[in-house]
Motif scaffolding. Structure first.
Motif, PDB file in Angstrom:
ATOM      1  N   LYS A 162      41.227 -73.878 -13.070  1.00 40.87           N
ATOM      2  CA  LYS A 162      42.086 -75.045 -13.092  1.00 40.87           C
ATOM      3  C   LYS A 162      41.821 -75.915 -11.855  1.00 40.87           C
ATOM      4  O   LYS A 162      41.380 -75.418 -10.813  1.00 40.87           O
ATOM      5  CB  LYS A 162      43.561 -74.629 -13.117  1.00 40.87           C
ATOM      6  N   ILE A 163      42.105 -77.184 -11.985  1.00 42.46           N
ATOM      7  CA  ILE A 163      41.919 -78.136 -10.876  1.00 42.46           C
ATOM      8  C   ILE A 163      43.274 -78.411 -10.238  1.00 42.46           C
ATOM      9  O   ILE A 163      44.253 -78.723 -10.922  1.00 42.46           O
ATOM     10  CB  ILE A 163      41.296 -79.445 -11.372  1.00 42.46           C
ATOM     11  N   GLU A 164      43.322 -78.328  -8.928  1.00 44.27           N
ATOM     12  CA  GLU A 164      44.547 -78.567  -8.156  1.00 44.27           C
ATOM     13  C   GLU A 164      44.293 -79.731  -7.208  1.00 44.27           C
ATOM     14  O   GLU A 164      43.298 -79.750  -6.476  1.00 44.27           O
ATOM     15  CB  GLU A 164      44.907 -77.315  -7.371  1.00 44.27           C
ATOM     16  N   LEU A 165      45.179 -80.732  -7.215  1.00 49.47           N
ATOM     17  CA  LEU A 165      45.064 -81.869  -6.307  1.00 49.47           C
ATOM     18  C   LEU A 165      46.158 -81.780  -5.250  1.00 49.47           C
ATOM     19  O   LEU A 165      47.345 -81.849  -5.558  1.00 49.47           O
ATOM     20  CB  LEU A 165      45.191 -83.185  -7.074  1.00 49.47           C
ATOM     21  N   LEU A 166      45.747 -81.611  -3.996  1.00 45.68           N
ATOM     22  CA  LEU A 166      46.681 -81.570  -2.873  1.00 45.68           C
ATOM     23  C   LEU A 166      46.903 -82.988  -2.368  1.00 45.68           C
ATOM     24  O   LEU A 166      45.975 -83.628  -1.862  1.00 45.68           O
ATOM     25  CB  LEU A 166      46.110 -80.691  -1.753  1.00 45.68           C
ATOM     26  N   LYS A 167      48.122 -83.490  -2.480  1.00 52.87           N
ATOM     27  CA  LYS A 167      48.428 -84.888  -2.156  1.00 52.87           C
ATOM     28  C   LYS A 167      49.245 -84.956  -0.871  1.00 52.87           C
ATOM     29  O   LYS A 167      50.331 -84.387  -0.800  1.00 52.87           O
ATOM     30  CB  LYS A 167      49.184 -85.545  -3.309  1.00 52.87           C
ATOM     31  N   LEU A 168      48.725 -85.667   0.125  1.00 48.54           N
ATOM     32  CA  LEU A 168      49.413 -85.843   1.401  1.00 48.54           C
ATOM     33  C   LEU A 168      49.776 -87.307   1.595  1.00 48.54           C
ATOM     34  O   LEU A 168      48.984 -88.206   1.285  1.00 48.54           O
ATOM     35  CB  LEU A 168      48.520 -85.361   2.558  1.00 48.54           C
ATOM     36  N   ASP A 169      50.957 -87.546   2.121  1.00 48.21           N
ATOM     37  CA  ASP A 169      51.483 -88.896   2.323  1.00 48.21           C
ATOM     38  C   ASP A 169      51.023 -89.447   3.671  1.00 48.21           C
ATOM     39  O   ASP A 169      51.242 -88.830   4.711  1.00 48.21           O
ATOM     40  CB  ASP A 169      53.012 -88.854   2.267  1.00 48.21           C
ATOM     41  N   ASP A 170      50.378 -90.623   3.651  1.00 46.62           N
ATOM     42  CA  ASP A 170      49.991 -91.245   4.922  1.00 46.62           C
ATOM     43  C   ASP A 170      50.773 -92.521   5.216  1.00 46.62           C
ATOM     44  O   ASP A 170      50.591 -93.145   6.261  1.00 46.62           O
ATOM     45  CB  ASP A 170      48.478 -91.533   4.963  1.00 46.62           C
ATOM     46  N   GLY A 171      51.675 -92.931   4.302  1.00 45.80           N
ATOM     47  CA  GLY A 171      52.480 -94.117   4.551  1.00 45.80           C
ATOM     48  C   GLY A 171      51.670 -95.386   4.739  1.00 45.80           C
ATOM     49  O   GLY A 171      52.166 -96.360   5.295  1.00 45.80           O
TER      50      GLY A 171
END
Length: 375
Positions: free
Chosen positions: A69-78
């Motif tokens: 499975k593909i996992e996308l780690l999303k981080l907020d940079d504003g």
């Protein structure tokens, strides 16, 4: 229990933790993203990521890639380049992250590019059409969309062919806006035209009243918005309040949904450059595929930006599929470089070790009073 026993138990726990963690990572393909989830272009991120999720969720339901499975780690940079650099450094430090997908913003992408190049990690579908970013030295940014220069040339060509030559621009006073302004000026020179005004709209709040007042004095027949997110919303709200009604044209990164929520039917007549086909058209195979995926998901998702995210995710997955099962950053980059021509259904992408500039597709749409598009 003596020290040796305690130490042995601690080592065993650590070994089990690492082993289980590695096993979990081995079951997934990890991708990373730094994008604005809380700042002035957060609505754009949501639209783009909705298309990414639509495609990746479908791939995962069908078993993933190489059985993973593909996992996308999303981080907020504003939308802040320094925060984005910290985010990308964090993602790069995780050896399980083999690529980046949908890093958003011109200033952000220019700031993180040296980190990406040093790590040799492919970055697919960066959401910036800035020619300045696209011309930066490096080999690991795999563009999907056309450039803002392509978009601006299409808008100015349309205006010139329609007899509108009194043209002005409003631009965000940041790396994105300044880059777009440079290419606006170049496109005007190509048509032997001179802008009647070019006015900045400054952050961090991007209030529009001063820009509207300055442009109203110049009396343009058309204003090109080199803006995104809150800058576009605030400018057009101020234009409506000030009864300033030239023809408005915007770049593809304008969120029409956000604008319609802010100014309602006053959004009517806005012309928007598009870097993907209309998501309502059945002419293109990629659109028919997108429409079917939307229907299966049961979630309304008609925006061009969502379709662009869907296409970017599809390109990334094509690279993953062409990689050997033990995917690494290097193998992913080599696989992407091997995409000499990829026809996604009337929308083509071509990469090589010498060029990773993606598509040059540009279309123009007009917004109706209800926020929908007319071609």
């Amino acid at each position: 229990m003596n020290w040796t026993a305690r130490g042995l138990r601690a080592c065993t726990v650590l070994w089990l933790t690492l082993t289980v963690g590695s096993a979990l990572h081995a079951q997934t393909i990890r991708l990373g993203q730094s994008a604005d989830q809380s700042g002035p272009v957060a609505a754009l991120t949501r639209e783009y990521n909705s298309g990414i999720a639509l495609y990746l969720d479908g791939v995962n339901r069908r078993g993933g890639v190489h059985g993973r499975k593909i996992e996308l780690l999303k981080l907020d940079d504003g939308y802040a380049p320094d925060r984005a650099k910290a985010n990308v450094a964090q993602l790069i430090a995780d050896p399980a992250v083999v690529g980046l997908l949908g890093v958003l913003g011109t200033g952000v992408n220019m700031a993180v590019s040296p980190l990406i190049e040093a790590a040799g990690i492919p970055s697919v579908g960066p959401l910036s059409g800035s020619p300045d970013f696209r011309e930066m030295p490096g080999t690991h940014a795999y563009h999907v969309r056309a450039s803002y220069g392509d978009e601006v040339r299409a808008m100015i060509r349309h205006l010139s062919n329609s007899g509108v030559t009194q043209i002005a621009a409003v631009y965000m006073d940041n790396a994105f806006g300044q880059s777009a302004l440079k290419h606006f000026e170049a496109a005007m020179r190509e048509r032997q035209l001179t802008a009647v005004a070019a006015v900045p709209i400054g952050g961090p709040d991007f209030k529009g009243e001063a820009a509207v007042a300055a442009l109203a004095k110049a009396g343009p027949g058309a204003v090109i918005l080199l803006t995104a997110g809150k800058a576009s919303v605030n400018f057009l709200k101020a234009a409506v309040a000030g009864n300033f009604k030239p023809m408005f044209l915007g770049l593809s990164v304008i969120s029409v949904d956000e604008l319609h929520q802010a100014i309602g039917s006053e959004v009517r007549g806005l012309i928007v450059a598009q870097v993907v086909p209309s998501p309502a058209s059945g002419k293109f195979g990629i659109v028919r595929e997108f429409q079917q995926a939307v229907a299966e998901a049961g979630t309304p998702m008609a925006s061009h930006v969502a379709l662009e995210g869907y296409i970017a995710a599809k390109v990334m997955v094509e690279g993953l599929r062409r990689s050997p099962p033990a995917i690494t950053r290097d193998s992913l980059a080599q696989a992407l470089d091997g995409i000499s021509r990829l026809d996604l259904g009337g929308y083509s992408i071509a990469y090589s070790p010498a060029s990773r500039l993606g598509s040059q597709f540009v279309d123009l749409s007009m917004v109706r009073a209800d926020g929908s598009y007319a071609q």
